[in-house]
Structure formats: C-alpha cells, structure tokens
Design a protein around this motif. Structure first.
Motif, short mmCIF file in Angstrom:
data_model
loop_
_atom_site.label_atom_id
_atom_site.label_comp_id
_atom_site.label_asym_id
_atom_site.label_seq_id
_atom_site.Cartn_x
_atom_site.Cartn_y
_atom_site.Cartn_z
N ASP A 1 4.05 -23.05 -5.69
CA ASP A 1 4.14 -22.06 -4.63
C ASP A 1 3.92 -20.66 -5.21
OD1 ASP A 1 4.40 -21.81 -1.94
OD2 ASP A 1 6.58 -21.66 -1.95
N VAL A 2 2.99 -19.95 -4.64
CA VAL A 2 2.66 -18.62 -5.13
C VAL A 2 3.67 -17.61 -4.57
CG1 VAL A 2 0.90 -16.82 -5.17
CG2 VAL A 2 0.22 -19.21 -5.28
N ALA A 3 4.17 -16.77 -5.44
CA ALA A 3 5.15 -15.76 -5.01
C ALA A 3 4.50 -14.80 -4.02
CB ALA A 3 5.67 -15.00 -6.22
N ILE A 4 5.29 -14.32 -3.10
CA ILE A 4 4.77 -13.41 -2.06
C ILE A 4 4.22 -12.12 -2.68
CG2 ILE A 4 7.00 -12.31 -1.58
CD1 ILE A 4 4.38 -13.27 1.05
N GLY A 5 4.82 -11.68 -3.78
CA GLY A 5 4.33 -10.48 -4.46
C GLY A 5 2.91 -10.65 -4.95
N ARG A 6 2.58 -11.84 -5.43
CA ARG A 6 1.21 -12.10 -5.91
C ARG A 6 0.23 -12.11 -4.75
NH1 ARG A 6 2.22 -16.89 -10.30
NH2 ARG A 6 3.43 -15.64 -11.75
N LYS A 7 0.67 -12.64 -3.62
CA LYS A 7 -0.20 -12.63 -2.44
C LYS A 7 -0.48 -11.20 -1.99
CE LYS A 7 1.19 -17.13 -0.63
NZ LYS A 7 1.81 -17.85 0.49
N PHE A 8 0.58 -10.38 -1.98
CA PHE A 8 0.40 -8.97 -1.61
C PHE A 8 -0.51 -8.26 -2.61
CE2 PHE A 8 4.62 -8.86 0.86
CZ PHE A 8 3.97 -8.94 2.07
N ASP A 9 -0.33 -8.55 -3.89
CA ASP A 9 -1.16 -7.93 -4.91
C ASP A 9 -2.62 -8.30 -4.71
OD1 ASP A 9 -1.33 -6.27 -7.31
OD2 ASP A 9 -1.93 -8.12 -8.32
N PHE A 10 -2.87 -9.56 -4.38
CA PHE A 10 -4.23 -10.01 -4.11
C PHE A 10 -4.82 -9.24 -2.91
CE2 PHE A 10 -7.08 -12.75 -1.64
CZ PHE A 10 -8.10 -12.91 -2.55
N LEU A 11 -4.01 -9.08 -1.86
CA LEU A 11 -4.48 -8.33 -0.69
C LEU A 11 -4.80 -6.89 -1.04
CD1 LEU A 11 -2.15 -9.69 2.13
CD2 LEU A 11 -4.61 -10.05 1.88
N MET A 12 -3.98 -6.28 -1.89
CA MET A 12 -4.24 -4.90 -2.30
C MET A 12 -5.56 -4.81 -3.07
SD MET A 12 -1.91 -3.16 -0.92
CE MET A 12 -1.72 -4.40 0.34
N GLN A 13 -5.84 -5.82 -3.90
CA GLN A 13 -7.11 -5.85 -4.63
C GLN A 13 -8.28 -5.93 -3.65
OE1 GLN A 13 -7.16 -9.07 -7.43
NE2 GLN A 13 -5.44 -8.27 -8.60
N GLU A 14 -8.13 -6.76 -2.63
CA GLU A 14 -9.19 -6.91 -1.63
C GLU A 14 -9.38 -5.62 -0.84
OE1 GLU A 14 -11.34 -9.56 -1.16
OE2 GLU A 14 -10.44 -10.12 -3.07
N PHE A 15 -8.28 -4.98 -0.45
CA PHE A 15 -8.37 -3.70 0.26
C PHE A 15 -9.08 -2.67 -0.62
CE2 PHE A 15 -4.28 -4.66 2.82
CZ PHE A 15 -5.01 -5.27 3.81
N ASN A 16 -8.76 -2.67 -1.91
CA ASN A 16 -9.37 -1.72 -2.83
C ASN A 16 -10.88 -1.97 -2.94
OD1 ASN A 16 -9.04 0.52 -4.52
ND2 ASN A 16 -9.07 -0.77 -6.33
N ARG A 17 -11.27 -3.23 -2.99
CA ARG A 17 -12.70 -3.56 -3.04
C ARG A 17 -13.41 -3.07 -1.79
NH1 ARG A 17 -10.80 -8.78 -5.06
NH2 ARG A 17 -11.03 -8.75 -7.31
N GLU A 18 -12.78 -3.25 -0.65
CA GLU A 18 -13.39 -2.80 0.61
C GLU A 18 -13.51 -1.27 0.63
OE1 GLU A 18 -14.83 -4.63 2.88
OE2 GLU A 18 -14.26 -6.48 1.88
N ALA A 19 -12.49 -0.58 0.14
CA ALA A 19 -12.55 0.88 0.09
C ALA A 19 -13.65 1.33 -0.87
CB ALA A 19 -11.20 1.45 -0.33
N ASN A 20 -13.81 0.62 -1.99
CA ASN A 20 -14.89 0.94 -2.93
C ASN A 20 -16.25 0.76 -2.26
OD1 ASN A 20 -13.35 1.63 -5.16
ND2 ASN A 20 -13.31 -0.45 -5.96
N THR A 21 -16.39 -0.31 -1.51
CA THR A 21 -17.65 -0.57 -0.81
C THR A 21 -17.92 0.54 0.21
OG1 THR A 21 -17.39 -2.95 -1.09
CG2 THR A 21 -18.90 -2.22 0.63
#
Length: 53
Positions: A1-21
């Motif tokens: 089971d993946v910790a919720i913090g890791r899921k949030f961190d992954f989402l922040m990475q994705e948001f950052n990629r979208e902002a970079n784009t």
C-alpha cells in the motif's frame, strides 16, 4: 500500500510538469507569469505534502 504522502508527492510532480509545459509553450508573457506563480505555489504545496505520511 502506497502512503498517501507519496501519492500527493506524485501529484505535485505532475502539476509541476504541467506548469513547466505551460511556461515553455506560452507565447504570452502574462500566461508565462501565471505559470511561474503556479510553480511557486506548487513548490509550497510540495513542501507541505512532504510532512504527510
């Protein structure tokens, strides 16, 4: 089971990629400025997310 913090961190990475784009493809300076503001907010959220387990 993946910790919720890791899921949030992954989402922040994705948001950052979208902002970079957004910043890299924008031809309007206003949109680029919004993208940079967005990146700053995402960084702040990412710092908070790192405290979530």
């Amino acid at each position: 089971d993946v910790a919720i913090g890791r899921k949030f961190d992954f989402l922040m990475q994705e948001f950052n990629r979208e902002a970079n784009t957004l910043c890299s493809k924008s031809q309007a300076t206003e949109l680029t400025a919004i993208g940079l503001d967005l990146k700053a907010l995402i960084d702040q959220m990412r710092e908070q997310v790192q405290n979530v387990e």
